[in-house]
Design an enzyme around this catalytic site. Sequence first.
Site, PDB file in Angstrom:
ATOM      1  N   GLY A  88      -4.628  83.626  89.680  1.00  0.00           N
ATOM      2  CA  GLY A  88      -4.414  82.714  90.804  1.00  0.00           C
ATOM      3  C   GLY A  88      -3.388  81.630  90.572  1.00  0.00           C
ATOM      4  CD  GLN A  89      -0.035  79.538  85.766  1.00  0.00           C
ATOM      5  OE1 GLN A  89      -0.496  80.418  85.023  1.00  0.00           O
ATOM      6  NE2 GLN A  89       0.752  78.571  85.332  1.00  0.00           N
ATOM      7  CB  THR A  90       0.604  79.105  93.020  1.00  0.00           C
ATOM      8  OG1 THR A  90       0.128  77.763  92.868  1.00  0.00           O
ATOM      9  CG2 THR A  90      -0.472  79.964  93.663  1.00  0.00           C
ATOM     10  CB  VAL A  91       2.912  75.633  89.833  1.00  0.00           C
ATOM     11  CG1 VAL A  91       4.042  74.893  89.141  1.00  0.00           C
ATOM     12  CG2 VAL A  91       2.865  75.280  91.321  1.00  0.00           C
ATOM     13  CG  HIS A  95      -0.969  73.246  86.800  1.00  0.00           C
ATOM     14  ND1 HIS A  95      -0.043  74.274  86.775  1.00  0.00           N
ATOM     15  CD2 HIS A  95      -1.870  73.583  87.736  1.00  0.00           C
ATOM     16  CE1 HIS A  95      -0.372  75.180  87.668  1.00  0.00           C
ATOM     17  NE2 HIS A  95      -1.480  74.797  88.269  1.00  0.00           N
ATOM     18  CG  HIS A  97      -6.363  72.546  89.025  1.00  0.00           C
ATOM     19  ND1 HIS A  97      -5.815  72.393  90.282  1.00  0.00           N
ATOM     20  CD2 HIS A  97      -5.739  73.632  88.498  1.00  0.00           C
ATOM     21  CE1 HIS A  97      -4.929  73.347  90.509  1.00  0.00           C
ATOM     22  NE2 HIS A  97      -4.855  74.119  89.429  1.00  0.00           N
TER      23      HIS A  97
HETATM   24  P1  AMP Z   1      -2.255  76.697  90.572  1.00  0.00           P
HETATM   25  O1  AMP Z   1      -2.611  77.449  91.813  1.00  0.00           O
HETATM   26  O2  AMP Z   1      -3.326  76.578  89.555  1.00  0.00           O
HETATM   27  O3  AMP Z   1      -0.938  77.166  89.997  1.00  0.00           O
HETATM   28  O4  AMP Z   1      -2.087  75.201  91.043  1.00  0.00           O
HETATM   29  C1  AMP Z   1      -0.912  74.675  91.554  1.00  0.00           C
HETATM   30  C2  AMP Z   1      -1.309  73.375  92.154  1.00  0.00           C
HETATM   31  O5  AMP Z   1      -0.152  72.627  92.389  1.00  0.00           O
HETATM   32  C3  AMP Z   1      -2.044  73.522  93.482  1.00  0.00           C
HETATM   33  O6  AMP Z   1      -3.298  72.860  93.421  1.00  0.00           O
HETATM   34  C4  AMP Z   1      -1.103  72.878  94.484  1.00  0.00           C
HETATM   35  O7  AMP Z   1      -1.808  72.190  95.482  1.00  0.00           O
HETATM   36  C5  AMP Z   1      -0.295  71.958  93.611  1.00  0.00           C
HETATM   37  N1  AMP Z   1       1.051  71.698  94.060  1.00  0.00           N
HETATM   38  C6  AMP Z   1       1.956  72.601  94.496  1.00  0.00           C
HETATM   39  N2  AMP Z   1       3.121  71.984  94.772  1.00  0.00           N
HETATM   40  C7  AMP Z   1       2.940  70.670  94.492  1.00  0.00           C
HETATM   41  C8  AMP Z   1       3.755  69.517  94.566  1.00  0.00           C
HETATM   42  N3  AMP Z   1       5.031  69.578  94.968  1.00  0.00           N
HETATM   43  N4  AMP Z   1       3.229  68.345  94.186  1.00  0.00           N
HETATM   44  C9  AMP Z   1       1.951  68.262  93.768  1.00  0.00           C
HETATM   45  N5  AMP Z   1       1.145  69.305  93.651  1.00  0.00           N
HETATM   46  C10 AMP Z   1       1.617  70.493  94.019  1.00  0.00           C
END
Ligand code: AMP
Length: 118
Positions: A88-91, A95, A97
């Site tokens: 589920g990682q999107t960035v 990081h 949470h």
């Molecule tokens: P993940 O899905 O674990 O990779 O988490 C990525 C997190 O980054 C999600 O909770 C998003 O809401 C958060 N996110 C994405 N873009 C930004 C941004 N520009 N600034 C702050 N948080 C962000």
Amino acid sequence: MNCIFCNIEEPRIIDQDALFFVIRDGFPVTEGHSLFIPHRHAPTWFDLTTEEQTALSALLNKHKKLLQDADSTITGFNIGMNCGEDAGQTVMHCHVHLIPRRKGDMEDPKGGVRGVIP
Ligand code: AMP
Ligand code: ZN
């Protein structure tokens, strides 16, 4: 580098130490949802050095206390990491949470992070 977390604007950083910085999540699951991000671009927790992994504990503990000192309705926390797209990682910059939880914020919180696969 074309990475959101490598290019976070300075004013959004609420705290930092030598190895990590802290921001509020841009799309918070609950109020106070925070992200702990290594200054160094590394994709997941498993790519961090032992020094980085160890350093994170102190910052997490500090912000657990700061959040609860500022908001007495916080009665629990979820700490979570999505490591890899299939998890589920999107960035793709590591990081962690820290998600404050409050009594009654959902009908039945039992299981917590076990709910990642409904
Ligand atoms: P993940 O899905 O674990 O990779 O988490 C990525 C997190 O980054 C999600 O909770 C998003 O809401 C958060 N996110 C994405 N873009 C930004 C941004 N520009 N600034 C702050 N948080 C962000
Ligand atoms: Zn990055």
